[in-house]
Design an enzyme around this catalytic site. Structure first.
Site, PDB file in Angstrom:
ATOM      1  N   GLU A 165      16.313  26.409  56.843  1.00  0.00           N
ATOM      2  CA  GLU A 165      16.735  25.186  56.259  1.00  0.00           C
ATOM      3  C   GLU A 165      16.951  25.416  54.617  1.00  0.00           C
ATOM      4  OE1 GLU A 165      15.084  20.985  55.227  1.00  0.00           O
ATOM      5  OE2 GLU A 165      13.992  22.445  54.768  1.00  0.00           O
ATOM      6  N   ASP A 211      11.273  26.503  56.458  1.00  0.00           N
ATOM      7  CA  ASP A 211      11.438  25.152  55.398  1.00  0.00           C
ATOM      8  C   ASP A 211      11.771  25.460  54.856  1.00  0.00           C
ATOM      9  OD1 ASP A 211      10.399  22.336  55.284  1.00  0.00           O
ATOM     10  OD2 ASP A 211       9.489  23.374  54.031  1.00  0.00           O
ATOM     11  N   ASP A 266       8.238  25.513  63.281  1.00  0.00           N
ATOM     12  CA  ASP A 266       8.441  25.025  61.602  1.00  0.00           C
ATOM     13  C   ASP A 266       7.603  26.198  61.010  1.00  0.00           C
ATOM     14  OD1 ASP A 266       9.742  23.700  59.287  1.00  0.00           O
ATOM     15  OD2 ASP A 266      10.012  21.834  60.816  1.00  0.00           O
ATOM     16  N   HIS A 315      14.497  15.129  60.764  1.00  0.00           N
ATOM     17  CA  HIS A 315      13.097  13.873  59.956  1.00  0.00           C
ATOM     18  C   HIS A 315      13.515  13.784  58.733  1.00  0.00           C
ATOM     19  CE1 HIS A 315      12.793  17.700  59.128  1.00  0.00           C
ATOM     20  NE2 HIS A 315      11.818  17.982  57.945  1.00  0.00           N
ATOM     21  N   ASP A 316      14.606  13.520  57.869  1.00  0.00           N
ATOM     22  CA  ASP A 316      14.910  13.570  56.396  1.00  0.00           C
ATOM     23  C   ASP A 316      15.389  12.911  56.377  1.00  0.00           C
ATOM     24  OD1 ASP A 316      12.207  15.194  55.541  1.00  0.00           O
ATOM     25  OD2 ASP A 316      13.495  16.769  54.932  1.00  0.00           O
TER      26      ASP A 316
END
Length: 535
Positions: free
Chosen positions: A264, A201, A99, A325-326
Site C-alpha cells: 500500500e 500496510d 494484512d 476501507h479508507d
C-alpha cells in the site's frame, strides 16, 4: 493460462473483518463468521480473500495498532479458528492474504513497553526516540496523518518518540537490524501456517530521513484539507532506503512457494513503480489506487490507464483498485447506473483487480450520526469529512433487523437501503448488480484474454472507453459508455463485427455486431470480435 501465477489471473476480495460476518451476536465480525461465508465467496467466483488486521490490538485504530503480531484478537477468535479458516478456504480453492503492519505497533506492544522503560534498554533503538529541538519542543515539524505533531513527549525518559499516525501507534525503527529480523520472523510465522501472501500496510512510511530534516510547506494546501497536508512529506515517506527493506520482505516470501506481496503506497506513478524493485525484486503488486481519485469520465480514465501501462517496468504485472476501507464506496462516487460500468472496467482491465466487500451488491456509504462515530481520524479532525466509518459498515446479507450480519447490535449502522441492497435479494435476481459481478467473474475465469491477455486501447471519442483484450488469437472488445446518453462506437477497420458475450444490463448476450456497437445510456459490453481479413 499457462505461465501465469494465481495472483496474476485471479481476483482478490478484501474483507474488513469487523464488518463481514458476526457469528456470536456481539455486533463485531469474526473469523467464524468469515468461515461461514466462504461458500458465498466461492459461488461469487473470487480467487483470494484479503483480511484486514485480526491481530491482538487495543483497537485505537481498529487493528492497525498491533500489540502481538503472532496472535489473533479475541474479538475475532483464536489461532485454531484461523487455521480452520485457512484449511476450508484452501479446500474451496480460495487463497488467504493477511494484512501486515510493519511501520508501527501499538504503544502496548511488549517491544514498545520495553523501549520506553529506559534509555539504556535493549529495545530502545527499536523505535524512533529523539531529544527535543535545541530551543525545546518536538525535534522536527513532522505532522501525524491523524492530526497534530508526529512527536509525542515521554516524561519517564525525557525524549520524544515518532508516530506517523496516532500517538498510540509508535513507529518502528526499520534502520535497526533487530527490528527487520523480528518482523521477518512474523512473516514466517504466518507463512508456515499456510497464508498465501500479505498486503503490506503503508509501506512508503517505513523509513524516515536519517538527518531529521523538516518537511517543506505544501504550496497546494488549502483550508479544509486535513491538517497533515500542510507539509509535503519529503522526509517522512518514500525515502530511497525503503526499497532495501521491501527487498528483505520479498526474500522471505521467495523462500516459500507461490506467495504474493502487495504494497500500500499512495504515490504518483513514477514513484510507485520503484516498489516493484530492481529486477522485480520488490512488491509483486504495489497497489494502484489512481482510479479511485480519477474524474469519472472517459478521457480521464483512459489517461490513467495509458500513463500506468506506460510507466510499468518490463515484466511488471499491473493491478487495479476501485474501493477499499479508507475511501468512499464506488456506488457513492459514481451512482447506481455507472457502478455497473465500474464493475466491468475493474474486471476487464489488464492486471489483478481487488474488489472491496459489499461493492458487489452496490453498498453505498452509510450516514454516520455524530454519536455513532467510531473512526479516530474523524474524532481527531472533526468537521472535514475524513471519517472512514461510512465505507466500513456491516455487510448486508439479508433484509432482517441485523442484516444477516449479526443477531445483536451492529458496531456501525446498516444502510437505509437494506431491504433491497442485500445478498439474499440480489442472489435471487438475475438482473442484479450481484448477478453482474458473478457473470463478470465467471467470464474472466473462462476467458484468458480477460485475465492475462494483451491490452490495446481503441479510439472511441470523448464519452466512451474502449479496448481490446487478446490472448491465444482470441480477441475480446470492451466498450464502456461513461455517460447517461446513448452512444455509438464505430469499430476500426481492423476489426470485423462479432457477438456480445455480456452487457451490464445482463440482457443482450448473443447479439450480433456489425461495424458499430450501439451502447445504451450507462452501459458497458464485452464482445468477441474477429480481425478483418489481412488485418
Amino acid at each position: 493460462m499457462h505461465g501465469s501465477r494465481w495472483w496474476q489471473r485471479g481476483v482478490i476480495y478484501q474483507i474488513y473483518p469487523r464488518s463481514f460476518m458476526d457469528s456470536n451476536g456481539d455486533g463485531i465480525g469474526d473469523l467464524r463468521g468469515i468461515r461461514s461465508r466462504l461458500e458465498y465467496l466461492s459461488w461469487l467466483g473470487v480467487d483470494a480473500i484479503w483480511i484486514s488486521p485480526i491481530y491482538p490490538s487495543p483497537m485505537a485504530d481498529f487493528g492497525y495498532d498491533v500489540s502481538d503480531y503472532c496472535g489473533i484478537d479475541p474479538r475475532f477468535g483464536a489461532l485454531d479458528e484461523f487455521d480452520a479458516l485457512v484449511h476450508d478456504a484452501h479446500r474451496m480453492g480460495l487463497r488467504v492474504i493477511l494484512d501486515y503492519v510493519p511501520n508501527h505497533t501499538s504503544d502496548r506492544h511488549p517491544w514498545f513497553l520495553e523501549s520506553r522503560a529506559s534509555r539504556e534498554g535493549e529495545k530502545r533503538d527499536w523505535y524512533i526516540w529523539r531529544d527535543p529541538a535545541p530551543g525545546g519542543g518536538p525535534p522536527t515539524n513532522w505532522l501525524s496523518e491523524f492530526g497534530g505533531s508526529a512527536w509525542e513527549w515521554d516524561d519517564a525518559t525525557g525524549q520524544y518518540y515518532y508516530h506517523a499516525y496516532l500517538k498510540e501507534q509508535p513507529d518502528l525503527n526499520w534502520r535497526y537490524p533487530a527490528v527487520r529480523d523480528a518482523m521477518h520472523e512474523v512473516l514466517r510465522f504466518w507463512l508456515d501456517r499456510g497464508v498465501d501472501g500479505f498486503r503490506v500496510d503503508t509501506i512508503h512510511h517505513l523509513i524516515k530521513d536519517s538527518e531529521l530534516r523538516d518537511n517543506p510547506p505544501n504550496p497546494s494546501y488549502r483550508p479544509g484539507m486535513p491538517p497533515h497536508r500542510q507539509l509535503l512529506r519529503q522526509y517522512t515517506t518514500d525515502r530511497p532506503e525503503v526499497h532495501e527493506a521491501v527487498a528483505g520482505m520479498r526474500r522471505v516470501l521467495d523462500g516459500y512457494d507461490d506467495r504474493v506481496l502487495i504494497g500500500e503506497a499512495y504515490l504518483p506513478f513514477d514513484r510507485l513503480m520503484a516498489y516493484y524493485g530492481q529486477d522485480l525484486s520488490g512488491m509483486h503488486l504495489p497497489f494502484n489506487f489512481h482510479l479511485i481519485g480519477a474524474p469519472w469520465n472517459a478521457p480521464a480514465i483512459a489517461e490513467v490507464v495509458r500513463e500506468y501501462e506506460a510507466a510499468l517496468p518490463p515484466g511488471a504485472w499491473p493491478n487495479w483498485v476501485l474501493g477499499n476501507h479508507d475511501k468512499p464506496r464506488i456506488m457513492s462516487r459514481v451512482g447506481p447506473a455507472q457502478a455497473r460500468v465500474a464493475a466491468m472496467l475493474l474486471l476487464t482491465l489488464r492486471g489483478t483487480p481487488t474488489l472491496y466487500y459489499g461493492d458487489e451488491i452496490g453498498m453505498s456509504d452509510v450516514p454516520i450520526a455524530p454519536e455513532q462515530v467510531q473512526d479516530t481520524f474523524e474524532k481527531n479532525v472533526p468537521g472535514l469529512g475524513v471519517g472512514r466509518d461510512p465505507e466500513r459498515t456491516p455487510m448486508q446479507w439479508d433484509g432482517g433487523a441485523g442484516g444477516g450480519f449479526t443477531t445483536g447490535a451492529p458496531w456501525l449502522p446498516l444502510g437505509p437501503d437494506l431491504a433491497r441492497t442485500n445478498v439474499e435479494v440480489q442472489r435471487a435476481d438475475p438482473g442484479s448488480i450481484l448477478s453482474l459481478y458473478r457473470a463478470l467473474l465467471a467470464l474472466r475465469r473462462a476467458e484468458p484474454a480477460l485475465a492475462v491477455g494483451r491490452y490495446a486501447p481503441l479510439a472511441a471519442g470523448p464519452d466512451l472507453l474502449a479496448y481490446v483484450r487478446e490472448h491465444g488469437g482470441r480477441r475480446l472488445l470492451v466498450a464502456l459508455n461513461l455517460t447517461s446518453r446513448p452512444r455509438r462506437l464505430e469499430l476500426p477497420s481492423g476489426i470485423l463485427g462479432g457477438r456480445l458475450l455480456l452487457a451490464t444490463g445482463l440482457d443482450r448476450e448473443g447479439e450480433l455486431l456489425g461495424g458499430v456497437v450501439d451502447l445504451r445510456a450507462d452501459e458497458g459490453v464485452i464482445a468477441e470480435v474477429a480481425p478483418a481479413q489481412g488485418a
